[in-house]
Design an enzyme around this catalytic site. Structure first.
Site, PDB file in Angstrom:
ATOM      1  N   ASP A  92       0.783  -1.237   0.000  1.00 25.92           N
ATOM      2  CA  ASP A  92       0.000   0.000   0.000  1.00 25.92           C
ATOM      3  C   ASP A  92       0.816   1.289   0.000  1.00 25.92           C
ATOM      4  O   ASP A  92       0.244   2.367   0.156  1.00 25.92           O
ATOM      5  CB  ASP A  92      -0.964   0.013   1.188  1.00 25.92           C
ATOM      6  N   GLU A  93       2.114   1.206  -0.193  1.00 24.85           N
ATOM      7  CA  GLU A  93       2.880   2.457  -0.258  1.00 24.85           C
ATOM      8  C   GLU A  93       4.142   2.270  -1.095  1.00 24.85           C
ATOM      9  O   GLU A  93       4.674   1.166  -1.224  1.00 24.85           O
ATOM     10  CB  GLU A  93       3.236   2.978   1.139  1.00 24.85           C
TER      11      GLU A  93
END
Length: 373
Positions: A115-116
């Site tokens: 997610d990043e």
């Protein structure tokens, strides 16, 4: 011709974007299942009180529920909390779709987890030029095509970009330009520096060190004397010096320190404090290498020189202080200490990347992060 603008270390300025999805797992569940929208949900954990929360929706966060929190504590804070089983195959698919959006603008992408990621858009494929414009287009594409939101930090180095992405969450975008970096870091509370947990923050505050500007007053030798090797990291960062490149490929296999104590430890509270201090060092090293890992190993050596190790396998890469120290403490609590004094403690993280962990039923050293009940 005027010379190109440079950083404090004399290197040319870069354009770095840090993209961080908002409550990623929970947001995917709310997107896919209308009955969860607008309600407090926790991915992972268990309504029976077992297990650990992986991600909480923003509705749940209003009650204080957060990742790495035990299910029992989460239920106590939010009795109406809905627990949802993780679907990592879906999260991996969505993560791949997000990366496809990134690649429209640059191939210099450094994923930190599902997610990043960091993006270097100093030279972008579409010759847009403005990193803020690119970040805005990425956020819009994620919203329009995937029906999710992301927050972005834009700056000249990784450290500032990563902190900036957290300032206006959710669905925010923050730009810290080269002329603002020094002021930004000067005003940054010490507890916001990566790897500074409660133990180090308390020590800094006892030393009257509350902000980056306070840290900057100390020499490199003084910082090293008080905070060990991490002091060198602090010395560079408070001066805006962070020349780490965005690296699409990494080869580190494992990472983690251990400490032998001058006096054997017999009290659990002392062991907890040492694990938090060691955890802070782990986090600082992870940040420097921009890594997250899926396997945490606790090493314990007793006064009689016998030694034990215990492993915890996560279903997704982790790198935050609360998860690392909390997991190490939980592993320690599960050991049969039998009153033994401890002469050494160590925490290491390995198994870097994004492959989903394969569970082995009955394996004695693997804790259950997401119970089936």
């Amino acid at each position: 011709m005027e010379p190109a603008a440079t950083t404090n270390s004399g290197n040319p300025l870069r354009k770095i974007i840090h993209i961080d999805m908002d409550a990623f797992y929970a947001s995917v569940e709310q997107r896919d299942f209308p009955q969860y929208r607008g309600k407090p949900i926790a991915v992972g954990g268990s309504p029976t009180g077992r297990g650990v929360v992986a991600t909480a929706s923003y509705e749940a966060r209003k009650y204080g529920v957060k990742s790495a929190m035990s299910s029992a504590k989460a239920i106590q804070l939010c009795p109406q909390l809905i627990f949802v089983r993780p679907r990592f195959d879906v999260y991996k698919t969505v993560s791949s779709q997000i990366r496809d959006i990134f690649r429209r603008y640059t191939d210099i992408i450094e994923p930190l987890s599902l997610d990043e990621a960091f993006l270097d858009v100093t030279v972008d494929k579409q010759q847009i030029g403005s990193a803020m414009d690119i970040a805005g287009r990425i956020k819009a594409a994620i919203r329009d095509e995937l029906h999710l939101t992301a927050s972005a930090g834009v700056s000249v180095n990784k450290f500032v970009a990563k902190i900036a992405s957290d300032i206006n969450k959710p669905d925010g975008i923050t730009f810290i330009g080269p002329s603002k970096v020094e002021t930004f870091i000067n005003n940054l509370p010490v507890e916001k520096f990566f790897g500074v947990g409660r133990v180090t923050a308390a020590k800094m505050q006892r030393m009257q060190l509350f902000t980056g500007a306070d840290l900057k007053k100390l020499t490199e030798d003084e910082l090293v004397r008080h905070f060990g090797k991490t002091g060198r990291f602090f010395y560079q960062i408070v001066r805006g010096i962070d020349d780490r490149q965005v690296q699409p490929h990494r080869e580190t296999k494992s990472l983690g320190p251990e400490d032998t104590f001058t006096k054997d430890l017999t009290e659990m509270e002392d062991m907890y404090a040492e694990l938090e201090r060691i955890g802070e060092t782990v986090c600082t090293r992870l940040e420097k290498k921009q890594l997250k890992g899926r396997t945490l190993t606790l090493k314990v050596k007793f006064a009689d020189f016998t030694q034990l190790t215990r492993n915890y396998s996560f279903l997704h890469p982790v790198g935050d202080l609360n998860t690392i120290t909390g997991t190490a403490i939980e592993l320690l609590n599960k050991l049969e200490m039998q009153g033994k004094a401890v002469r050494l403690l160590g925490i290491s993280l390995s198994n870097f990347g994004e492959r989903e962990v394969v569970r082995r039923p009955g394996y004695p050293e693997q804790l259950e992060l997401f119970p089936l009940t």
